[in-house]
Design a protein around this motif. Structure first.
Motif, PDB file in Angstrom:
ATOM      1  N   THR A 179       0.818  -1.219   0.000  1.00 30.72           N
ATOM      2  CA  THR A 179       0.000   0.000   0.000  1.00 30.72           C
ATOM      3  C   THR A 179       0.853   1.270   0.000  1.00 30.72           C
ATOM      4  OG1 THR A 179      -1.716   1.225   1.197  1.00 30.72           O
ATOM      5  CG2 THR A 179      -0.186  -0.015   2.552  1.00 30.72           C
ATOM      6  N   CYS A 228      -1.815   3.935   8.293  1.00 30.36           N
ATOM      7  CA  CYS A 228      -1.869   2.738   9.122  1.00 30.36           C
ATOM      8  C   CYS A 228      -0.612   2.593   9.987  1.00 30.36           C
ATOM      9  CB  CYS A 228      -2.071   1.502   8.243  1.00 30.36           C
ATOM     10  SG  CYS A 228      -0.947   1.420   6.845  1.00 30.36           S
ATOM     11  N   ARG A 254      -6.272  -3.794   6.283  1.00 32.58           N
ATOM     12  CA  ARG A 254      -6.833  -3.470   4.963  1.00 32.58           C
ATOM     13  C   ARG A 254      -6.902  -4.719   4.066  1.00 32.58           C
ATOM     14  NH1 ARG A 254     -10.565  -0.910   2.281  1.00 32.58           N
ATOM     15  NH2 ARG A 254      -9.986  -0.418   0.149  1.00 32.58           N
ATOM     16  N   GLU A 308      -9.726  -6.808   5.148  1.00 36.34           N
ATOM     17  CA  GLU A 308     -10.991  -6.152   4.792  1.00 36.34           C
ATOM     18  C   GLU A 308     -11.336  -6.414   3.320  1.00 36.34           C
ATOM     19  OE1 GLU A 308     -12.767  -1.678   5.626  1.00 36.34           O
ATOM     20  OE2 GLU A 308     -10.680  -1.877   5.070  1.00 36.34           O
TER      21      GLU A 308
END
Ligand SMILES: Cc1cc2nc3c(=O)[nH]c(=O)nc-3n(C[C@H](O)[C@H](O)[C@H](O)COP(=O)(O)O)c2cc1C
Length: 354
Positions: A249, A254, A275, A278
């Motif tokens: 990412t 985060c 993430r 998710e």
């Protein structure tokens, strides 16, 4: 032993150099007669449910080595001794390229994370084909393919097609990588039209082959749910076999520490896990479990692996966790998954992910 003795020494050295040192050490270790067999006997923990089959390809356990570790297919034979059922080589591009300037790989020790901006450094398609001809282990090989940095997005499909065709006889499955944050503009390849072009170009080649090999798409954790919906719409249209979620990412929110001084790059490891999970969960729920998902991103230990399985992933991949936790991470995860599936044969809150 790894975390108390080896890791503190290795973590004093530049991360990219350590990578080369460790690989060389494992290659030498593997040369000792009987070592690989003994290691495999120790690390190999087959899945109690008999493994997972996706698009006809059977994985005897659920844990693989993520792309980027063995970019040039130089040590998949040796690294199979750590218990991986599959190793994804690449990203391979048609022509060799040096990648970005160094330093380009950074450790965030307190976060159990890495930031990299390697930029698809690899020796190119022909070299990968030669290396793969030296296969002498049973490990499943995935070919992760991409485009050269100098290739424009308009011409990207031709690069993917060249790698796909070139590697077809040498690998067991493909991962189409359109999600590297370190190639300028690559995120645009995840737009529906560009992605359709790329996927159709490889599917056309596959249709001409006598054996059909699974094709997975590797996506970014930075996609919005709307963009993921577009990917899911394409999934059925082009006939993909699975989704690898996720790549690294560009998000830094985060992290609990400031990371601006590292510069741009893809973040991996623990901070990515929320993430990635998710996204895996979103895809599994929205497809009613019909899309096989390979969960990757921040799996640092057995609990992270179980969380990913609970989100619906059928297979797992590790990279940063392997660096931080060491060679027996795969074995530990497989033992934990065995216990998990014995306790919850149907998977907690999920259909049995197989
Ligand atoms: C140094 C490094 C290089 C990587 N290179 C690639 C690559 O070439 N292709 C790719 O698809 N993913 C690449 N990745 C991403 C990993 O395959 C994986 O998706 C990501 O690191 C998240 O998993 P992790 O948190 O277990 O590391 C790379 C990751 C790292 C840390």
């Amino acid at each position: 032993m790894y975390k108390s003795v080896l890791r503190p020494i290795l973590f004093r050295i530049d991360p990219e150099r350590v990578h080369h040192i460790v690989v060389l050490a494992v290659k030498l270790f593997d040369k000792i007669p009987g070592v690989r067999r003994a290691m495999i006997r120790f690390t190999n923990k087959p899945d109690p449910s008999g493994g997972v089959t996706i698009a006809g390809l059977h994985f005897p356990n659920r844990v693989g080595l993520a792309a980027g570790f063995d970019k040039d297919a130089r040590f998949f034979n040796e690294f199979s001794m750590f218990g991986f059922s599959f190793i994804e080589i690449g990203t391979v591009t048609p022509k060799p390229q040096p990648g970005n300037s160094k330093p380009r790989l950074f450790r965030l020790k307190n976060e159990r994370a890495l930031i990299n901006r390697m930029g698809f450094n690899n020796k190119g398609l022909d070299h990968a084909i030669t290396q793969l001809s030296k296969r002498n282990s049973k490990v499943i090989i995935g070919g992760n393919i991409g485009k050269n940095t100098a290739t424009t997005n308009e011409n990207a499909a031709a690069d993917y097609a060249a790698c796909f065709d070139g590697l077809y006889d040498s690998v067991d499955y493909f991962a189409i990588n359109v999600s590297c944050p370190n190639i300028a503009g690559m995120e645009k390849l995840q737009d529906q039209d560009s992605l359709r072009d790329i996927l159709l170009s490889v599917m056309k080649i596959r249709a001409q082959k006598s054996v059909s090999k699974p094709v997975f798409l590797k996506i970014s954790p930075d996609l919005t749910f709307r963009q993921i919906d577009e990917v899911l719409a394409l999934y059925a249209e082009v006939g993909l076999d699975g989704i690898i979620a996720t790549n690294t990412t560009t998000d830094r929110n985060c992290l609990s520490e400031k990371a601006d001084h590292y510069g741009p790059g893809g973040l991996s490891g623990k901070p990515l896990s929320t993430r990635s999970i998710e996204i895996v969960s979103y895809i599994c729920k929205h497809s009613g479990g019909s899309i096989p998902v390979i969960g990757v991103g921040g799996i640092m230990d057995k609990n992270g692996a179980i969380a990913m399985i609970r989100a619906g992933a059928r297979l797992l991949q590790v990279y940063t966790g392997f660096i931080y936790e060491g060679p027996f991470l795969v074995r530990d995860i497989n033992i934990a998954l065995k216990e998990y599936f014995q306790a919850f044969p149907a998977g907690t809150g999920q259909k049995m992910p197989n």
